[in-house]
Design an enzyme around this catalytic site. Structure first.
Site, PDB file in Angstrom:
ATOM      1  CG  ASP A   1      -2.230   0.752   0.946  1.00 60.86           C
ATOM      2  OD1 ASP A   1      -2.146   1.980   0.739  1.00 60.86           O
ATOM      3  OD2 ASP A   1      -3.299   0.122   0.898  1.00 60.86           O
TER       4      ASP A   1
ATOM      5  CG  PHE B   1     -18.280 -12.039  -7.193  1.00 59.43           C
ATOM      6  CD1 PHE B   1     -19.064 -11.231  -8.008  1.00 59.43           C
ATOM      7  CD2 PHE B   1     -17.356 -12.885  -7.799  1.00 59.43           C
ATOM      8  CE1 PHE B   1     -18.943 -11.273  -9.391  1.00 59.43           C
ATOM      9  CE2 PHE B   1     -17.230 -12.932  -9.179  1.00 59.43           C
ATOM     10  CZ  PHE B   1     -18.027 -12.121  -9.977  1.00 59.43           C
ATOM     11  CG  LEU B   2     -14.818  -9.249  -0.733  1.00 61.29           C
ATOM     12  CD1 LEU B   2     -15.283  -8.074   0.086  1.00 61.29           C
ATOM     13  CD2 LEU B   2     -13.400  -9.600  -0.348  1.00 61.29           C
TER      14      LEU B   2
ATOM     15  CG  ASN C   1     -21.595  -5.279  -7.658  1.00 66.88           C
ATOM     16  OD1 ASN C   1     -21.839  -6.362  -7.141  1.00 66.88           O
ATOM     17  ND2 ASN C   1     -20.565  -4.538  -7.306  1.00 66.88           N
TER      18      ASN C   1
ATOM     19  CG  LEU D   1     -36.466  -9.840  -3.539  1.00 64.98           C
ATOM     20  CD1 LEU D   1     -37.524 -10.895  -3.837  1.00 64.98           C
ATOM     21  CD2 LEU D   1     -36.619  -8.670  -4.513  1.00 64.98           C
TER      22      LEU D   1
ATOM     23  CB  CYS E   1     -19.644  -2.149  -4.341  1.00 60.02           C
ATOM     24  SG  CYS E   1     -18.031  -2.635  -3.714  1.00 60.02           S
TER      25      CYS E   1
HETATM   26  P1  NAD Z   1     -10.261   0.723  -0.356  1.00 61.64           P
HETATM   27  O1  NAD Z   1     -10.395   2.160  -0.637  1.00 61.64           O
HETATM   28  O2  NAD Z   1     -10.723   0.185   0.965  1.00 61.64           O
HETATM   29  O3  NAD Z   1      -8.744   0.260  -0.538  1.00 61.64           O
HETATM   30  C1  NAD Z   1      -7.935   0.645  -1.605  1.00 61.64           C
HETATM   31  C2  NAD Z   1      -6.501   0.673  -1.110  1.00 61.64           C
HETATM   32  O4  NAD Z   1      -5.620   0.874  -2.217  1.00 61.64           O
HETATM   33  C3  NAD Z   1      -6.219   1.794  -0.117  1.00 61.64           C
HETATM   34  O5  NAD Z   1      -5.643   1.266   1.067  1.00 61.64           O
HETATM   35  C4  NAD Z   1      -5.229   2.700  -0.859  1.00 61.64           C
HETATM   36  O6  NAD Z   1      -4.303   3.339   0.006  1.00 61.64           O
HETATM   37  C5  NAD Z   1      -4.557   1.693  -1.789  1.00 61.64           C
HETATM   38  N1  NAD Z   1      -3.889   2.297  -2.950  1.00 61.64           N
HETATM   39  C6  NAD Z   1      -4.358   3.233  -3.819  1.00 61.64           C
HETATM   40  N2  NAD Z   1      -3.433   3.511  -4.761  1.00 61.64           N
HETATM   41  C7  NAD Z   1      -2.360   2.724  -4.497  1.00 61.64           C
HETATM   42  C8  NAD Z   1      -1.085   2.554  -5.115  1.00 61.64           C
HETATM   43  N3  NAD Z   1      -0.739   3.259  -6.192  1.00 61.64           N
HETATM   44  N4  NAD Z   1      -0.236   1.675  -4.566  1.00 61.64           N
HETATM   45  C9  NAD Z   1      -0.579   0.964  -3.465  1.00 61.64           C
HETATM   46  N5  NAD Z   1      -1.764   1.082  -2.844  1.00 61.64           N
HETATM   47  C10 NAD Z   1      -2.644   1.958  -3.345  1.00 61.64           C
HETATM   48  O7  NAD Z   1     -11.034  -0.013  -1.539  1.00 61.64           O
HETATM   49  P2  NAD Z   1     -11.797  -1.427  -1.507  1.00 61.64           P
HETATM   50  O8  NAD Z   1     -13.133  -1.270  -0.874  1.00 61.64           O
HETATM   51  O9  NAD Z   1     -10.856  -2.458  -0.987  1.00 61.64           O
HETATM   52  O10 NAD Z   1     -12.048  -1.646  -3.062  1.00 61.64           O
HETATM   53  C11 NAD Z   1     -10.983  -1.922  -3.945  1.00 61.64           C
HETATM   54  C12 NAD Z   1     -11.569  -2.364  -5.273  1.00 61.64           C
HETATM   55  O11 NAD Z   1     -12.308  -3.588  -5.091  1.00 61.64           O
HETATM   56  C13 NAD Z   1     -12.575  -1.381  -5.886  1.00 61.64           C
HETATM   57  O12 NAD Z   1     -12.464  -1.437  -7.279  1.00 61.64           O
HETATM   58  C14 NAD Z   1     -13.918  -1.939  -5.455  1.00 61.64           C
HETATM   59  O13 NAD Z   1     -14.949  -1.576  -6.337  1.00 61.64           O
HETATM   60  C15 NAD Z   1     -13.658  -3.429  -5.533  1.00 61.64           C
HETATM   61  N6  NAD Z   1     -14.525  -4.227  -4.666  1.00 61.64           N
HETATM   62  C16 NAD Z   1     -14.830  -3.788  -3.423  1.00 61.64           C
HETATM   63  C17 NAD Z   1     -15.640  -4.568  -2.601  1.00 61.64           C
HETATM   64  C18 NAD Z   1     -16.013  -4.083  -1.233  1.00 61.64           C
HETATM   65  O14 NAD Z   1     -16.938  -4.662  -0.651  1.00 61.64           O
HETATM   66  N7  NAD Z   1     -15.355  -3.069  -0.684  1.00 61.64           N
HETATM   67  C19 NAD Z   1     -16.130  -5.803  -3.057  1.00 61.64           C
HETATM   68  C20 NAD Z   1     -15.762  -6.244  -4.342  1.00 61.64           C
HETATM   69  C21 NAD Z   1     -14.964  -5.446  -5.131  1.00 61.64           C
END
Ligand code: NAD
Length: 464
Positions: free
Chosen positions: A31, A152-153, A228, A270, A280
């Site tokens: 990160d 899909f979590l 979604n 539902l 999301c």
């Molecule tokens: P988040 O914002 O919680 O986490 C993203 C992380 O990426 C952050 O910690 C950020 O600091 C880091 N980051 C950003 N740029 C970076 C870089 N250049 N190098 C290293 N780290 C970097 O996001 P999230 O909720 O985990 O979602 C991430 C992706 O997964 C999104 O596309 C989201 O749509 C998808 N997604 C999310 C969920 C959910 O329930 N949150 C479920 C399925 C899919």
């Protein structure tokens, strides 16, 4: 054994990293947020997610490492999952700048065959863009494949969803990459993980072992957006039906049960309420709408899905006005700030939007959420009060709002609440109680798609 790098340590990245370590892999979680990394290295978990603290504690420092050096992680891994954010731009499109900057950095550090995997939710064609950016940036002849492996979590049950998925979707354009992905997920697809004594306990109705669905990269990207959008559509659909129930005096819970018990439809998603939120659905529906338009298809249905969702909040605000008449100066207790129960995530939370609307109308809010108060405190910056439990929220309030479907809000001591509230008024945006139950306790009760219980004279309230 393949070494794995996961870029991004958010809700998806951290869970994926911890779960891959649990499956036996050596994982580096990268990160660029140094404060978050420090916290993780100290063993603190920045998000509220069941089983995550246990998994991180079990593997941290051995199979699971945290790093701010993407270059080092790329050089020491063959498999690189990109799990950074893909937020909405003002025009509704997905902002892919984080994904692009990670792809460029990977290209600069590549030192052999790599499989670069989109775990973030991205629009169709993103894998092709990543490939193009990599080819333009890399200065070596190293081979790589770009794969789409959507996640899909669900927040709140993220660890069990990851380890006990309904399906694993892998979108690949080469057999070499397909073999790597099959291998990575083999502890799940062969069922080997489910034999382990230390496994995370399986949830009800788990599909064991899960199937791995192999598709093209574009199909996999579409599967995620379409899934979604479909789930959001189910929520908006039932909310629209709830509005009709309110007009004609039907009961949405009865209607939803009748619809959902059709095996072709199913009961999930539902639940009528104040609408979907989170990081999301809102962004993915609008990104899918935007990418469809760019591809030449006007997916108007998605516009309606979004509009019904917005409307649902407006209707609830109107219900609050109907119950309280004027809002300025009123004291309202709020139960729930997270976008749903089980998480501390307040991104795009309908509860937050409603509280902001009430604050702007001069309402004094006291709120409680079992997990999201830290994040909410930072957001509201002193403009609302917080209490330590549901009863403290109710004390002296003119009305109580239930805005998040936390389990603990569904089993409150209603007699005690009645005594604590200034006026016995409850507006339930998640239908956690039945009108009959509320009637027995003498509340004015307004929920979604069901009959409204008017305010009773104290003499009408039966003795408990
Ligand atoms: P988040 O914002 O919680 O986490 C993203 C992380 O990426 C952050 O910690 C950020 O600091 C880091 N980051 C950003 N740029 C970076 C870089 N250049 N190098 C290293 N780290 C970097 O996001 P999230 O909720 O985990 O979602 C991430 C992706 O997964 C999104 O596309 C989201 O749509 C998808 N997604 C999310 C969920 C959910 O329930 N949150 C479920 C399925 C899919």
């Amino acid at each position: 054994m393949n070494k794995i790098a996961v870029v991004g340590s958010g809700y998806v990245g951290l869970v994926a990293a911890a779960c891959f370590a649990e499956l036996g892999y050596s994982v580096t979680c990268v990160d660029n947020d140094l404060a978050k990394l420090e916290c993780l290295r100290r063993g603190e978990i920045p998000i509220h997610e069941k089983f995550l603290p246990e998994l991180v504690a079990r593997h941290s420092g051995t199979r699971l490492q945290f790093s701010d050096s993407l270059a080092e992680a790329v050089r020491s891994s063959t498999v690189i999952f990109i799990a950074v954010g893909t937020p909405s731009k003002d025009n509704g499109e997905a902002d892919l700048s984080y994904v692009e900057s990670v792809a460029r950095e990977i290209a600069r550090s590549i030192n052999g065959y790599k499989v670069i995997i989109e775990k973030s939710t991205v629009p169709v064609y993103t894998s092709e863009w990543i490939r193009r950016v990599m080819l333009l940036t890399t200065r070596t002849e190293c081979e790589f494949d770009v794969v789409s492996n959507p996640e899909f979590l669900r927040e709140g049950t993220a660890v069990t969803d990851f380890l006990y998925p309904d399906r694993i979707v892998v979108g690949v354009n080469s057999e070499r990459a397909a073999a790597v992905l099959r291998d990575i997920y083999s502890p799940l697809t062969t069922g080997a993980y489910y034999m382990s004594a230390q496994r995370v306990p399986e949830p009800d109705r788990a599909t064991i072992p899960p199937q791995l669905i192999l598709t093209s990269a574009k199909s996999a990207e579409l599967i995620k957006h379409a899934s979604n959008a479909f789930l959001a559509m189910k929520i908006s659909f039932i909310n629209a039906v709830a509005s009709i129930c309110e007009e004609v005096g039907a009961d949405i819970e009865q209607v939803a049960r009748g619809i959902g018990s059709d095996s072709r439809i199913g009961p999930q998603f539902l639940r009528a309420g104040i609408g979907y939120g989170g990081s999301c659905f809102p962004k993915d529906v609008s990104a899918f709408r935007a990418v469809s338009r760019q591809c030449g298809y006007d997916f108007k249905l998605l516009e309606d899905v979004m509009q019904i969702n917005e409307e649902q909040r407006r209707r609830f605000l109107q219900k609050i006005r109907t119950a309280l008449w004027t809002l300025k100066g009123k004291k309202i207790g709020v139960l729930g700030l997270a976008f749903k129960g089980g998480t501390d995530d307040i991104r795009e939370s309908p509860a937050i939007a409603l509280v902001q609307g009430l604050v702007s109308e001069g309402v004094q809010i006291t709120a409680y959420d079992p997990a999201a108060m830290k994040r909410a405190r930072e957001l509201f910056n002193g403009s609302i009060h917080f209490a330590e439990n549901a009863y403290a929220v109710a004390a002296g309030a003119d009305a109580l709002l239930i805005l998040t479907d936390w389990d603990e809000f569904a089993s409150l001591d209603l007699k005690h609440l009645h005594e604590l509230l200034e006026y016995p008024i409850i507006l339930d945006g998640r239908n956690l109680y039945t009108p009959e139950e509320m009637e027995r306790h003498g509340f004015m009760y307004i929920s979604i798609g069901r009959k409204v219980l008017p305010l009773k004279q104290l003499a009408d309230v039966p003795a408990q």
